[in-house]
Design an enzyme around this catalytic site. Sequence first.
Site, mmCIF file in Angstrom:
data_model
loop_
_atom_site.group_PDB
_atom_site.id
_atom_site.type_symbol
_atom_site.label_atom_id
_atom_site.label_comp_id
_atom_site.label_asym_id
_atom_site.label_seq_id
_atom_site.Cartn_x
_atom_site.Cartn_y
_atom_site.Cartn_z
ATOM 1 N N GLY A 34 0.850 -1.186 0.000
ATOM 2 C CA GLY A 34 0.000 0.000 0.000
ATOM 3 C C GLY A 34 0.881 1.229 0.000
ATOM 4 N N GLN A 158 -0.814 5.334 -9.654
ATOM 5 C CA GLN A 158 -1.584 4.294 -10.340
ATOM 6 C C GLN A 158 -2.963 4.757 -10.800
ATOM 7 O OE1 GLN A 158 -0.005 3.877 -7.368
ATOM 8 N NE2 GLN A 158 0.702 1.781 -7.092
ATOM 9 N N THR A 209 10.716 10.795 -10.845
ATOM 10 C CA THR A 209 11.684 9.714 -10.677
ATOM 11 C C THR A 209 11.987 9.087 -12.030
ATOM 12 O OG1 THR A 209 9.891 8.177 -10.121
ATOM 13 C CG2 THR A 209 11.024 9.259 -8.295
ATOM 14 N N ASP A 243 7.979 4.606 -3.601
ATOM 15 C CA ASP A 243 7.461 4.994 -2.285
ATOM 16 C C ASP A 243 8.609 5.322 -1.337
ATOM 17 O OD1 ASP A 243 4.927 4.426 -3.278
ATOM 18 O OD2 ASP A 243 4.917 2.395 -2.454
#
Length: 313
Positions: A34, A158, A209, A243
């Site tokens: 997550g 996403q 990124t 993340d």
Amino acid sequence: MNFAGRFRDSLVVEQLDKISLSFLVDDLEIRRGGVAANMCFGLGRLGLRPVLVGSAGEDFADYRSWLERHGVDCGHVRISESKHTARFVCTTDPTGAQIASFYPGAMSEARLIELAPIVEKVGEPFYVLIGADDPDGMLRHTDECRQRGYPFIADPSQQLAFSEGEQIRDLIDGAAILFSNEYESHMIEQKTGWTADEVLARVGTQVTTLGADGVRIRSKDGVDLTLHAATEVTAVEPTGVGDAFRSGFLAGLAWGLGHENAAQVGCVLAAYVVETVGTQEYSFTAEQFLARVEASYGAEAAGAVKPHLSVVR
């Protein structure tokens, strides 16, 4: 899960309208994940106390305990009375083909969360990061940040593939920071109809990124830099690397570092994740982390980061 055969050998093209398949898999690995939890975990490992906001099911108890042991405030996670925590289930064959399902579950109730009562309890936010979540929840939280003056970070990731241009414009306009990877940055431009400069004009800083090539940072106040990724990295599995970069970058900003040093922290933390299987399986000491900063970016960078690593968990 891993299937030793090949999915294609079980598919009968003429019978796809009657498909009924079952695969005997060799293993089952259950990993924590997550995007919000991954980022909070990274911030916690670096000694900060992030506040996790989202909606989970009653099956969240073990995960809550894990995150709290690593410095994450889970006191404001909404627990659904009827749905399980969101999860992604994937089976892969030796060719890399995948059959997967994503169950949103309790995530769909994130739209019911109001930020103001949380802020009243934890204090004014340094940033509110709005990541991939229930689409209506993302819009609600973005609007609330604008209305209440909370500085927010847009990180739709996403959800970009499933969002239309108007929705994406609503999610990023006015953000203090916009996070994306390089592919997503082009998708944002294509779907919004904005040029790269027009996107930048609507956010304070754009952080893109670039995978193994590092990260590019541009801001309204003239920052324009590209930083190479951490060196001497043995890549194993890329899930969660973005993340982790966000965790390190935001930790650097919270410490008062500039964009370049913050990105260096992000790239080093990302290196730990890409070297492990799983998004929260990495560990390090302050000395080890500092040594990797110095090896990748030099003694001056390590000197800037060192005072902030005394509280690494």
